[in-house]
Structures are given as structure tokens and as C-alpha cells.
Design a protein around this motif. Structure first.
Motif: not given
Length: 380
Positions: A325-348
């Protein structure tokens, strides 16, 4: 990390060159070329009438293979956000799902423990599929009157289904971080999430020239306490990531590509093995991307250096992480990848804003650096 059809993509970006400073680069046939001698800033490049010709043909120094660059394996080079002088703007609550989550944040007053109960309660009361309602339409206004009568109206509903979009300043020119950099969370936040978005590149005349990917790092507890805390929730050190490259529109990549894009998000926790994946479908956006650009820029508001415009996201992660029931929140060190085929992937990687190196290279530093290198040419 790169567009699926990279061999025909027109890609513009920026890199940091050790011993020199920032450089404007283009990608041709998988190779990165420094063209700063032709355009000292990306902002200036996007103003040129011969933009596509310069990107495709202007002579420049080769800096190596683009795949090595995005993997950060070329010594003395690292990717920067692919914008510089442009204002960085963002649109909020442009998807029905994110609209509901904003209303939940508001009513939870920043307390994630109340979100799960409120989600079901609000959805049952609204009784409409908000994704099918055109903002500003007669149907939207009837729903507004009904929600007001039931005491359920919200400032987020106003910009979600009303005639005027929410357009706010996400970050300052030169402050965005690029692919491979850490993104920052304000140390006061205990409930936060990434926001995977497509970002339009718009020149000073309001022409949308291309697009890239962005992470509009979001602090749900801080904005949930008060919408007047939007600045604290949105604009912090390294709280805005853009990249890896701006892809320019051409016959292979158009605004319709954006309208039909699917943007994927993957969050990988390094300390707990947590994994969360999701997808935003741009065809479910409530306002057309070009309408959002027009609401941001026109006779009422000008951007002489152009602007970058985050289009919003439908993805508000709700998967429980630390407790039921607490839902989502970040932890330090999380790797976040955002992508779409026409633009590639942004990773942070996620870190705290006060523990990441402070932002010090702003506009004055850029102009001084370019002048010292004999590269400040302005707009031709």
C-alpha cells in the motif's frame, strides 16, 4: 541506446571535451563529428535556414564511434544534454492517468500511505474515462460542473480537461544533465518518481524541429503538500535529464512519429533488486504536441533562444516497493532507462541533489569558454 534506424537519423548533440569544453556534435554513419566551428551552440544551429545541410555535410573533426560515446568508453569525452541556451519548459497532466495521480497527490497532502485508498475512491466518483474527453470541449465542461457539484473539482482537473494546458518552467538553460549522468532528488523528498517523456526542440520562431527524451524528475510529496511548491518539487540540481541526442524531423521522422510513439520506462533498484517497467502511449495524450507548443510560444510569449518542451507522461508508478500500500518511491542508486525506438535510450542513476556535483557551468561560463576558443559566432 541509439535510434533503431540510426543510419538515416539526423542527430544533434553536445559533448564535453576535456581541455576544451562543450562542443556541438552531429552523428553521421555511426561516427560523431564536432561542428562547433559552424555553430557554437545548439540554439544557434537550430536557427539556421540550412540546418539539415549543415548537420548532414558540414566538415568537422571526428570524435569516434557513437556507440562508444554513449557507453562512455571514449577517453576525454562525455555526453551532455543536447540543448544549451534554450529555455526548458514542461507540460503537466496531459494524460488521464497522470491527471488522476495529481489529484491523488493533492488530496493525500503528500502522504503516500493515503494514495492507494484515494485512488479507488476518486476513480469510483469520477465515473468517466478521462482519456476520451477532449480538453475544453462541451463534454469536458459538463463533467467539470458535475465534479464541482460533488466537491471533487481540483486545480489539476482544470488544466487536465479545461481549455488551457499547464506549461511551467522545468529547469534553467544549461542546467539539464545528459545521458549517463546522475539525476537528483531533493533530500526532503520521501515520495518521488521518474517521469519519462518526449521533449520537443523548438526554435525562436516556434517551429518544432525535432525531439529527444527526457526525465522530468518528480517529487510527489512536496507538490502534493501545495501546488505552490511546484518550483521546489521540479527544479533542483540535476532534476532534469535530456538526451541522448535531438533527432531532427525529416521524411523518416516526423511529428506523426511522435504522435504514435510508445515510450518505455525501466527502473532497476541496485540495493533491493526491485524492477518496474511500464509504457506511455503518446496516442493517449489529451492534447496534440503541436497544440502544446503553440500554447507555450506565440504572440503572448517569445523565446529568442528557442525552448525545449516536455510533453508530459501517462506513467505514474504505483507498484508497491517498501511496504504493501505504500506505492513506489526511488531508492538512491536506482537506474532509470527511458526509451523509444526512434530516439534511443536515456539512462541515468538516481542520487541526492545535494550530493551530486553542483551546477557551475552556466551561460556566462559558456560564453567565456567559447570566446577564449574563438568560437562565439552567435546566430547567422
Amino acid at each position: 541506446m541509439l535510434p533503431a534506424d540510426i543510419e538515416r537519423a539526423l542527430l544533434v548533440g553536445r559533448v564535453w571535451r576535456d581541455g576544451a569544453g562543450p562542443a556541438v556534435v552531429v552523428v553521421r554513419r555511426g561516427e560523431v563529428f564536432d561542428i562547433t566551428s559552424h555553430a557554437s551552440t545548439v540554439s544557434a544551429l537550430l536557427e539556421r535556414a540550412d540546418l539539415q545541410l549543415v548537420v548532414a555535410q558540414a566538415p568537422g573533426e571526428s570524435l569516434g564511434n557513437v556507440r562508444d560515446l554513449v557507453k562512455n568508453t571514449i577517453g576525454g569525452l562525455r555526453l551532455l544534454a543536447p540543448c544549451d541556451l534554450q529555455a526548458i519548459k514542461a507540460c503537466g497532466v496531459t494524460f488521464a492517468v497522470s491527471l488522476l495521480e495529481r489529484v491523488i497527490e493533492e488530496r493525500a497532502k503528500g502522504d503516500p500511505a493515503r494514495a492507494d485508498h484515494l485512488r479507488g475512491e476518486i476513480q469510483s466518483h469520477i465515473g468517466a474515462d478521462l482519456s476520451t474527453i477532449r480538453p475544453g470541449s462541451e463534454e469536458a465542461m459538463r463533467l467539470k460542473d458535475d465534479l464541482i457539484a460533488r466537491g471533487l473539482w481540483s486545480q489539476y482537473m482544470e488544466v487536465g480537461i479545461g481549455p488551457d494546458a499547464e506549461v511551467f518552467t522545468k529547469s534553467q538553460p544549461m542546467s539539464a544533465v545528459g545521458h549517463g549522468d546522475a539525476v537528483g532528488l531533493h533530500p526532503d523528498s520521501k515520495w518521488n518518481n521518474p517521469e519519462p517523456e518526449i521533449v520537443l526542440a523548438v526554435n525562436s520562431t516556434g517551429v518544432v524541429l525535432g525531439a529527444t527524451l527526457g526525465n522530468d524528475v518528480n517529487l510527489r510529496d512536496i507538490e502534493g503538500r501545495s501546488a505552490l511548491l511546484l518550483g521546489k518539487a521540479k527544479d533542483n540540481n540535476a532534476s532534469c535529464a535530456i538526451g541522448p541526442f535531438i533527432r531532427l524531423f525529416d521524411e523518416h521522422f516526423t511529428i506523426d512519429t511522435i504522435r504514435n510513439a510508445e515510450v518505455s520506462l525501466l527502473i532497476e533498484g541496485v540495493d533491493d533488486g526491485f524492477e518496474l517497467a511500464g509504457t506511455s502511449r503518446m496516442r493517449e495524450i489529451s492534447r496534440d504536441p503541436l497544440d502544446l507548443a503553440t500554447q507555450a510560444c506565440g504572440p503572448h510569449h517569445q523565446y529568442p533562444d528557442g525552448f525545449m518542451l516536455f510533453l508530459g507522461t501517462m506513467f505514474s508508478p504505483t507498484k508497491d516497493r517498501d511496504a504493501p500500500g505504500a506505492g513506489f518511491t526511488h531508492h538512491l542508486g536506482d537506474r532509470v532507462s527511458i526509451s523509444t525506438p526512434a530516439l534511443g535510450t536515456l539512462v541515468n542513476e538516481v542520487q541526492r541533489s545535494d550530493q551530486i556535483a553542483p551546477w557551475t557551468f552556466g551561460l556566462r561560463a559558456l560564453f567565456e569558454n567559447l570566446a577564449a576558443r574563438g568560437l562565439w559566432k552567435g546566430v547567422r
